[in-house]
Write a protein that holds these residues in place. Structure first.
Motif, PDB file in Angstrom:
ATOM      1  N   UNK A 242       0.789  -1.116   0.014  1.00  0.00           N
ATOM      2  CA  UNK A 242       0.092  -0.240  -0.112  1.00  0.00           C
ATOM      3  C   UNK A 242       0.817   1.151   0.010  1.00  0.00           C
ATOM      4  N   UNK A 243       0.374   2.417   0.938  1.00  0.00           N
ATOM      5  CA  UNK A 243       1.006   3.288   1.010  1.00  0.00           C
ATOM      6  C   UNK A 243       2.510   3.418   1.506  1.00  0.00           C
ATOM      7  N   UNK A 244       3.113   2.161   1.929  1.00  0.00           N
ATOM      8  CA  UNK A 244       4.412   2.195   2.517  1.00  0.00           C
ATOM      9  C   UNK A 244       5.305   2.099   1.328  1.00  0.00           C
ATOM     10  N   UNK A 245       4.860   1.857  -0.048  1.00  0.00           N
ATOM     11  CA  UNK A 245       5.680   1.859  -1.175  1.00  0.00           C
ATOM     12  C   UNK A 245       5.417   2.876  -2.028  1.00  0.00           C
ATOM     13  N   UNK A 246       6.455   3.724  -2.069  1.00  0.00           N
ATOM     14  CA  UNK A 246       6.313   5.034  -2.863  1.00  0.00           C
ATOM     15  C   UNK A 246       7.274   4.787  -4.077  1.00  0.00           C
ATOM     16  N   UNK A 247       6.620   4.532  -5.127  1.00  0.00           N
ATOM     17  CA  UNK A 247       7.213   4.099  -6.522  1.00  0.00           C
ATOM     18  C   UNK A 247       7.383   5.204  -7.419  1.00  0.00           C
ATOM     19  N   UNK A 248       8.627   5.966  -7.237  1.00  0.00           N
ATOM     20  CA  UNK A 248       8.594   7.348  -8.304  1.00  0.00           C
ATOM     21  C   UNK A 248      10.116   7.286  -8.608  1.00  0.00           C
ATOM     22  N   UNK A 249      10.171   8.229  -9.871  1.00  0.00           N
ATOM     23  CA  UNK A 249      11.456   8.421 -10.603  1.00  0.00           C
ATOM     24  C   UNK A 249      11.942   9.467  -9.845  1.00  0.00           C
ATOM     25  N   UNK A 250      13.262   9.599  -9.199  1.00  0.00           N
ATOM     26  CA  UNK A 250      13.873  10.703  -8.752  1.00  0.00           C
ATOM     27  C   UNK A 250      14.681  11.416  -9.732  1.00  0.00           C
ATOM     28  N   UNK A 251      15.912  12.370  -9.521  1.00  0.00           N
ATOM     29  CA  UNK A 251      15.743  12.899  -8.216  1.00  0.00           C
ATOM     30  C   UNK A 251      14.577  13.715  -7.879  1.00  0.00           C
ATOM     31  N   UNK A 252      14.678  14.043  -6.366  1.00  0.00           N
ATOM     32  CA  UNK A 252      13.401  14.813  -6.011  1.00  0.00           C
ATOM     33  C   UNK A 252      13.958  16.167  -5.373  1.00  0.00           C
ATOM     34  N   UNK A 253      12.938  17.064  -5.596  1.00  0.00           N
ATOM     35  CA  UNK A 253      13.440  18.627  -5.045  1.00  0.00           C
ATOM     36  C   UNK A 253      13.325  18.603  -3.427  1.00  0.00           C
ATOM     37  N   UNK A 254      13.623  19.693  -2.938  1.00  0.00           N
ATOM     38  CA  UNK A 254      13.616  19.835  -1.468  1.00  0.00           C
ATOM     39  C   UNK A 254      12.298  19.760  -1.143  1.00  0.00           C
ATOM     40  N   UNK A 255      11.285  20.604  -1.642  1.00  0.00           N
ATOM     41  CA  UNK A 255      10.028  20.448  -1.411  1.00  0.00           C
ATOM     42  C   UNK A 255       9.274  18.901  -1.405  1.00  0.00           C
ATOM     43  N   UNK A 256       9.683  18.249  -2.577  1.00  0.00           N
ATOM     44  CA  UNK A 256       9.181  16.754  -2.555  1.00  0.00           C
ATOM     45  C   UNK A 256       9.493  15.792  -1.521  1.00  0.00           C
ATOM     46  N   UNK A 257      11.227  16.136  -1.073  1.00  0.00           N
ATOM     47  CA  UNK A 257      11.281  15.261  -0.168  1.00  0.00           C
ATOM     48  C   UNK A 257      10.524  15.906   1.353  1.00  0.00           C
ATOM     49  N   UNK A 258      10.520  16.977   1.424  1.00  0.00           N
ATOM     50  CA  UNK A 258       9.891  17.414   2.770  1.00  0.00           C
ATOM     51  C   UNK A 258       8.659  17.053   2.859  1.00  0.00           C
ATOM     52  N   UNK A 259       7.697  17.080   1.704  1.00  0.00           N
ATOM     53  CA  UNK A 259       6.411  16.478   1.613  1.00  0.00           C
ATOM     54  C   UNK A 259       6.294  14.960   1.709  1.00  0.00           C
ATOM     55  N   UNK A 260       7.303  14.217   1.187  1.00  0.00           N
ATOM     56  CA  UNK A 260       7.513  12.862   1.683  1.00  0.00           C
ATOM     57  C   UNK A 260       7.548  12.658   3.108  1.00  0.00           C
ATOM     58  N   UNK A 261       8.663  13.246   3.628  1.00  0.00           N
ATOM     59  CA  UNK A 261       8.835  13.121   5.200  1.00  0.00           C
ATOM     60  C   UNK A 261       7.407  13.566   6.122  1.00  0.00           C
ATOM     61  N   UNK A 262       7.005  14.508   5.629  1.00  0.00           N
ATOM     62  CA  UNK A 262       5.771  15.069   6.433  1.00  0.00           C
ATOM     63  C   UNK A 262       4.642  13.826   6.297  1.00  0.00           C
ATOM     64  N   UNK A 263       4.433  13.463   5.028  1.00  0.00           N
ATOM     65  CA  UNK A 263       3.243  12.535   4.779  1.00  0.00           C
ATOM     66  C   UNK A 263       3.384  11.353   5.548  1.00  0.00           C
ATOM     67  N   UNK A 264       4.875  10.899   5.654  1.00  0.00           N
ATOM     68  CA  UNK A 264       4.965   9.383   6.629  1.00  0.00           C
ATOM     69  C   UNK A 264       5.340   9.652   7.806  1.00  0.00           C
ATOM     70  N   UNK A 265       5.455  11.066   8.307  1.00  0.00           N
ATOM     71  CA  UNK A 265       5.724  11.121   9.423  1.00  0.00           C
ATOM     72  C   UNK A 265       6.959  10.560  10.169  1.00  0.00           C
ATOM     73  N   UNK A 266       7.985  10.525   9.232  1.00  0.00           N
ATOM     74  CA  UNK A 266       9.296  10.001   9.574  1.00  0.00           C
ATOM     75  C   UNK A 266      10.092  10.972  10.360  1.00  0.00           C
ATOM     76  N   UNK A 267      10.739  10.200  11.330  1.00  0.00           N
ATOM     77  CA  UNK A 267      11.676  10.554  12.293  1.00  0.00           C
ATOM     78  C   UNK A 267      13.113  10.190  11.839  1.00  0.00           C
ATOM     79  N   UNK A 268      13.157   9.466  10.570  1.00  0.00           N
ATOM     80  CA  UNK A 268      14.466   9.333  10.310  1.00  0.00           C
ATOM     81  C   UNK A 268      14.507   9.056   8.679  1.00  0.00           C
TER      82      UNK A 268
END
Length: 263
Positions: free
Chosen positions: A171-197
């Protein structure tokens, strides 16, 4: 120009180098590991693409007849690089390494390999955004509550997605996308997944490494960096194109064409 060049083009700058050489009229063969790798290669005159992984014996057979082989594989693909070097030695083909320069990792936690990174995370709580690719997933699968805590960002290829599923992600634990990613895209992934690491490799500027670091810093999370396996000798993209210009006389040929066109 009849001399052929073989490029093991497993990186962004590898693809760019193939495009550059083919654009100069040089016959180029690009070796990529997967069908997905062939899809993202540019369609261009003078460029032939071979998709599929090769062992050292298959490489040796394939390399035969190529005076020059350029290894533009990922900095962490140490086994592939070792096999390319061995095949070039056996065929007496010239070997050149296209480097991806490393970058300052800031205050990241630097660990030697994926197993060490997994052991580090096993002692800590919180969600994890894995950006090291599908090949490393098995090392992290033993972490407590792996399928609930971890999110893997991988290439959108069937093999990569299947590897995620085999490791226990869905499900949503698999993010299948071609990078590289911008600062804002990375930030969005971090916030969406509530990542601490955020777990990453030093993929250099072409791999979007700086954007990962800056996003993690803004989000206030910890970066866990898997160190590069070895320090390598070679040329960066600018140095490589300059060396190829001298080898094949691209600049002189362009001058001659301009002179001929104006007479």
């Amino acid at each position: 120009m009849t001399e052929k060049t073989l490029v093991f083009a497993g990186t962004t700058e590898g693809r760019q180098l193939c495009e550059y050489l083919a654009g100069q009229g040089l016959p180029v063969t690009a070796c990529v590991a997967t069908e997905y790798g062939s899809i993202v290669m540019p369609e261009q005159e003078n460029l032939r693409i071979h998709a599929g992984r090769l062992d050292v014996n298959e490489m040796t057979e394939f390399i035969t007849g190529f005076p020059l082989v350029i290894d533009a594989t990922h900095p962490y693909a140490k086994v592939v690089t070792r096999n390319i070097k061995a095949a070039c030695k056996a065929t007496e083909s010239a070997y050149m390494r296209l480097l991806r320069p490393s970058q300052n990792c800031g205050d990241a936690v630097v660990l030697p390999d994926a197993e060490a990174a997994a052991a580090h995370l096993a002692k800590r709580d919180g969600n994890v955004l894995l950006t090291t690719g599908s090949k490393e997933l098995s090392a992290f699968a033993g972490i407590d509550r792996f399928s609930a805590r971890c999110y893997a960002r991988v290439l959108p290829s069937p093999d990569a997605i299947e590897t995620c599923r085999e490791a226990g992600l869905s499900g949503r634990h698999i993010i299948a996308m071609q990078g590289p990613f911008s600062h804002q895209m990375n930030l969005a992934f971090i916030r969406e997944t509530h990542a601490r690491y955020l777990v990453t490799k030093d993929s250099g500027s072409a791999g979007g490494f700086a954007e990962k670091l800056s996003a993690a810093k803004e989000a206030g999370i910890t970066v866990i960096l898997i160190a590069r396996p070895t320090e390598e000798i070679g040329l960066d993209f600018r140095q490589m194109t300059e060396w190829l210009n001298r080898r094949y006389g691209f600049e002189e040929k362009r001058k001659n064409r301009r002179t001929s066109g104006g007479s």
